[in-house]
Design an enzyme around this catalytic site. Structure first.
Site, short mmCIF file in Angstrom:
data_model
loop_
_atom_site.label_atom_id
_atom_site.label_comp_id
_atom_site.label_asym_id
_atom_site.label_seq_id
_atom_site.Cartn_x
_atom_site.Cartn_y
_atom_site.Cartn_z
N ASP A 107 11.12 46.12 21.85
CA ASP A 107 11.07 47.59 21.84
C ASP A 107 10.94 48.09 23.28
OD1 ASP A 107 11.21 47.54 19.10
OD2 ASP A 107 9.05 47.71 18.78
N GLU A 149 5.66 38.52 14.23
CA GLU A 149 6.12 39.87 13.90
C GLU A 149 4.91 40.70 13.48
OE1 GLU A 149 8.93 41.79 14.08
OE2 GLU A 149 7.63 43.29 13.16
N ASP A 157 -0.16 41.64 15.91
CA ASP A 157 0.27 42.40 17.08
C ASP A 157 0.14 41.47 18.28
OD1 ASP A 157 0.43 44.03 19.35
OD2 ASP A 157 -0.29 45.77 18.22
N THR A 182 21.00 37.38 17.88
CA THR A 182 19.96 37.97 17.04
C THR A 182 20.60 39.10 16.22
OG1 THR A 182 19.22 39.80 18.44
CG2 THR A 182 18.41 37.61 19.01
N GLU A 183 19.82 39.68 15.28
CA GLU A 183 20.35 40.80 14.50
C GLU A 183 20.75 41.97 15.42
OE1 GLU A 183 17.30 39.68 12.62
OE2 GLU A 183 18.26 39.16 10.71
N TYR A 184 19.83 42.30 16.33
CA TYR A 184 20.10 43.42 17.23
C TYR A 184 21.26 43.11 18.18
CZ TYR A 184 16.41 46.62 15.88
OH TYR A 184 15.65 47.53 15.18
N1 SAM Z 1 14.12 40.18 17.88
C1 SAM Z 1 14.85 40.86 16.81
C2 SAM Z 1 16.30 40.99 17.16
O1 SAM Z 1 16.64 40.80 18.34
O2 SAM Z 1 17.09 41.28 16.27
C3 SAM Z 1 14.19 42.21 16.48
C4 SAM Z 1 14.24 43.25 17.55
S1 SAM Z 1 13.36 44.75 17.11
C5 SAM Z 1 14.01 45.95 18.21
C6 SAM Z 1 11.75 44.46 17.81
C7 SAM Z 1 10.81 43.78 16.83
O3 SAM Z 1 9.62 43.45 17.52
C8 SAM Z 1 10.41 44.65 15.66
O4 SAM Z 1 10.55 43.93 14.46
C9 SAM Z 1 8.96 45.00 15.95
O5 SAM Z 1 8.19 45.23 14.78
C10 SAM Z 1 8.50 43.79 16.72
N2 SAM Z 1 7.38 44.07 17.63
C11 SAM Z 1 7.31 45.08 18.52
N3 SAM Z 1 6.14 45.07 19.18
C12 SAM Z 1 5.45 44.01 18.70
C13 SAM Z 1 4.17 43.48 18.97
N4 SAM Z 1 3.36 44.05 19.86
N5 SAM Z 1 3.77 42.39 18.29
C14 SAM Z 1 4.59 41.82 17.36
N6 SAM Z 1 5.82 42.28 17.05
C15 SAM Z 1 6.24 43.36 17.71
#
Ligand code: SAM
Length: 213
Positions: free
Chosen positions: A117, A68, A95, A191-193
């Site tokens: 995302d 994350e 990242d 997942t949460e989403y």
């Molecule tokens: N996977 C979880 C779910 O399905 O409930 C969270 C989905 S959320 C829309 C996307 C997550 O990916 C966020 O917490 C964001 O901070 C993380 N994220 C996005 N781009 C990322 C990156 N380049 N590296 C690490 N984490 C990333």
């Protein structure tokens, strides 16, 4: 994802035994963290970590790393960590663009991408975790025969991901546009989403792919 700054999250993460903030140091040596040679599976962009916690509890014979980018989000996963009775889950704050610095060739058996995302603007396509640029990164450290599993309710992102997979020479093992009403629903961990969007009636898309090399 709307981010709320959680006060002290960065400091808390820096001092936690379950979080790696300098993960490059472990490249090729992750088995030392788990003190075994079990397969390694990772979730990239795990958010608050519901999925990976449940998966880790169900599979003590597999090692898991949740990745994350944001401390404010990762602390939420860390809050859940004491509930897990097994010692097979650690976290990385980073990242994912730097992911090739963290895993050696063939070190990872499976990659989960859940509700990544969407980065809807064309000029940001490279940032999508299923873009050809990211697929090329994963290819460098995914074990031969290893797979990527991707779930989303975003149809545009899903169609983009299918195209990118084809372009980058990945083979699709499973494609569904409505996971919860398909034969692949059994054993699915939400997942949460996924909980949020499926409760609104959005169908969930899923693909599984591997690369023959
Ligand atoms: N996977 C979880 C779910 O399905 O409930 C969270 C989905 S959320 C829309 C996307 C997550 O990916 C966020 O917490 C964001 O901070 C993380 N994220 C996005 N781009 C990322 C990156 N380049 N590296 C690490 N984490 C990333």
């Amino acid at each position: 994802m709307r981010l709320r700054n959680v006060k002290g999250s960065r400091e808390r993460i820096e001092g936690d035994d379950y979080v790696f903030t300098e993960p490059n140091e472990m490249k090729g040596r992750w088995h030392e963290v788990f003190e075994n040679d079990h397969p390694l599976q990772i979730e990239v962009g795990m958010g608050k970590g519901k999925f990976i916690h449940e998966l880790a509890a169900l599979h003590p014979e597999i090692n898991f790393l949740g990745i994350e980018k944001y401390s404010s989000v990762l602390v939420r996963a860390l809050d859940k960590r004491p509930e897990l009775a097994t010692d097979n889950l650690y976290f990385i704050r980073m990242d994912a663009e730097e992911i090739c610095d963290v895993f050696a060739e063939g070190e990872v058996d499976r990659i989960y991408l859940n509700f990544s995302d969407p980065w809807p603007k064309d000029r940001h396509a490279k940032r999508r975790l299923t873009s050809r640029e990211f697929l090329a990164r994963y290819d460098k450290f995914l074990k031969k025969g290893g797979v990527i599993e991707f779930k989303t309710d975003n149809r545009d992102l899903f169609d983009f991901s299918l195209e990118e997979a084809k372009e980058a020479g990945w083979t699709l093992d499973l494609v569904t546009y409505d996971l919860h009403h398909s034969t692949f629903a059994e054993g699915n961990i939400m997942t949460e989403y996924e909980e949020r969007f499926s409760s609104k009636g959005n169908p969930i898309c899923k693909l599984v792919m591997h690369r023959d090399q």
